[in-house]
Design an enzyme around this catalytic site. Structure first.
Site, short mmCIF file in Angstrom:
data_model
loop_
_atom_site.label_atom_id
_atom_site.label_comp_id
_atom_site.label_asym_id
_atom_site.label_seq_id
_atom_site.Cartn_x
_atom_site.Cartn_y
_atom_site.Cartn_z
N ASN A 1 0.83 -1.21 0.00
CA ASN A 1 0.00 0.00 0.00
C ASN A 1 0.86 1.25 0.00
O ASN A 1 1.98 1.26 0.53
CB ASN A 1 -0.96 0.00 1.19
CG ASN A 1 -0.42 0.75 2.39
OD1 ASN A 1 -0.55 1.97 2.47
ND2 ASN A 1 0.22 0.02 3.30
N LEU B 1 -1.01 8.42 4.02
CA LEU B 1 -1.49 9.10 5.23
C LEU B 1 -2.61 10.09 4.95
O LEU B 1 -2.66 11.18 5.53
CB LEU B 1 -0.32 9.80 5.95
CG LEU B 1 0.81 8.89 6.41
CD1 LEU B 1 1.99 9.72 6.90
CD2 LEU B 1 0.34 7.95 7.51
N CYS C 1 7.98 8.22 8.65
CA CYS C 1 7.67 9.30 7.72
C CYS C 1 8.96 9.98 7.23
O CYS C 1 9.95 10.06 7.95
CB CYS C 1 6.80 10.35 8.41
SG CYS C 1 5.25 9.69 9.01
N ILE D 1 6.49 -4.38 13.76
CA ILE D 1 7.15 -3.52 12.77
C ILE D 1 6.11 -2.76 11.94
O ILE D 1 4.98 -3.23 11.77
CB ILE D 1 8.05 -4.34 11.82
CG1 ILE D 1 7.25 -5.38 11.06
CG2 ILE D 1 9.20 -4.97 12.56
CD1 ILE D 1 7.98 -6.10 9.93
N ASN D 2 6.55 -1.61 11.44
CA ASN D 2 5.80 -0.96 10.38
C ASN D 2 6.08 -1.75 9.09
O ASN D 2 6.81 -2.74 9.10
CB ASN D 2 6.24 0.50 10.25
CG ASN D 2 5.14 1.39 9.70
OD1 ASN D 2 4.29 0.94 8.94
ND2 ASN D 2 5.15 2.65 10.08
N GLY E 1 1.19 -8.10 5.91
CA GLY E 1 0.57 -9.41 5.78
C GLY E 1 1.50 -10.54 6.20
O GLY E 1 2.63 -10.30 6.66
N GLY F 1 -3.42 -6.02 11.78
CA GLY F 1 -3.57 -5.06 10.70
C GLY F 1 -4.24 -5.64 9.47
O GLY F 1 -5.46 -5.67 9.35
#
Length: 301
Positions: free
Chosen positions: A69, A73, A130, A191-192, A217, A265
């Protein structure tokens, strides 16, 4: 009855299952599907100081065992959240945590300050993945100095619980977690997403509008578990684990690796009721194995 209660700093969670930012909206979108008061917490979608339009479409692409994705934001800014969203969610009977993003330490700090007065928001999750617009676009979270600069700025204006969400796109995530702890973070989450890319071979172009995006995922879970384990052994503050959790067994892996709580998520897109199934699955596993409390298995590995 098995005790599922855990604590992150001074926040009590009735169970360790929370939702990951950007995958559960503001919670209201799932209210007809999930008993929101049955969750340990809801981390609402990313909020910035000023409104953001996000990236052009296409923003999402399926991959093997995951998805990419690059939403960017998209949100209407912190003032809109305070005036319009907060009144709708403030009475949800669980911990409402706001994910905060920014393009400079001052942006983060001011956004956090405006959220600090909201009684029903006991914590923020600071997204340091970011890009730093004043430093050539490098993400704050990829260096100890960048991460520390954001945490330091936010700590000056925000006095409730601060969770810092770490980027996995680094060589030594444990050092970055320690830098955040040293500057006053109360917890870290990880984690991000991992940076990835997919190509449409028929049209000979990337599947995402900005070429690359965040991979989430099941594909990322082994990386996430390893990083949670490394960080949990490097810091004294609570660790929140996420990355590819689809089942109770996945969640238990993270907890045994050292996570006090977990976030779900991408799985929310596959099964909107998955969080409650994971909560109940954790309880069933603990009961089966003679555990009286989930805290017995935190960091068991």
């Amino acid at each position: 009855m098995v005790d599922l209660n855990v604590k992150i700093n001074d926040i009590s969670l009735r169970n360790p299952v929370m939702t990951a930012s950007g995958t559960f909206g503001y919670g209201l979108e799932f209210a007809d599907l999930v008993p929101l008061n049955g969750l340990g917490g809801i981390i609402v979608k990313g909020t910035t100081l000023h409104p953001r339009q996000g990236n052009d479409y296409p923003r999402m692409a399926e991959t093997a065992s995951g998805m990419l994705n690059c939403v960017g934001l998209q949100n209407k800014g912190v003032d809109y959240f305070v005036e319009h969203i907060y009144p709708q969610i403030k009475d949800i009977d669980t911990n409402i945590i706001v994910n905060v993003s920014g393009s400079s330490p001052d942006d983060y700090a001011e956004c956090a300050r405006r959220l600090g007065g909201l009684d029903a928001v006991p914590a923020i999750e600071v997204n340091i993945s970011c890009p730093n617009v004043k430093d050539g676009g490098m993400a704050f979270g990829v260096t100890c100095e960048g991460a520390a600069s954001v945490v330091r700025a936010v700590r000056k204006t925000y006095h409730k619980t601060m969770i810092v969400k770490l980027s996995p796109n680094v060589t030594d995530i444990a050092s970055i977690a320690k830098a955040c702890e040293d500057e006053g973070a109360d917890s870290v989450s990880l984690i991000n997403t991992l940076m990835g890319m997919a190509i449409d071979i028929e049209h000979r172009k990337p599947k995402l509008s900005i070429r690359t995006g965040g991979l989430s995922g099941p594909a990322v879970k082994p990386v996430a578990v390893r990083m949670v384990y490394d960080v949990a052994h490097a810091v004294k503050i609570p660790v929140v684990g996420l990355g590819g959790i689809m089942t109770a067994g996945d969640a238990i892996e993270f907890i045994m690796a050292g996570a006090t709580a977990i976030e779900v998520g991408t799985a929310n897109f596959v099964d909107p009721t998955v969080t409650i199934k994971i909560r109940d699955g954790i309880a069933a596993w603990l009961e089966k194995h003679g555990c009286k409390s989930v805290t017995e298995i935190i960091g068991a590995v």
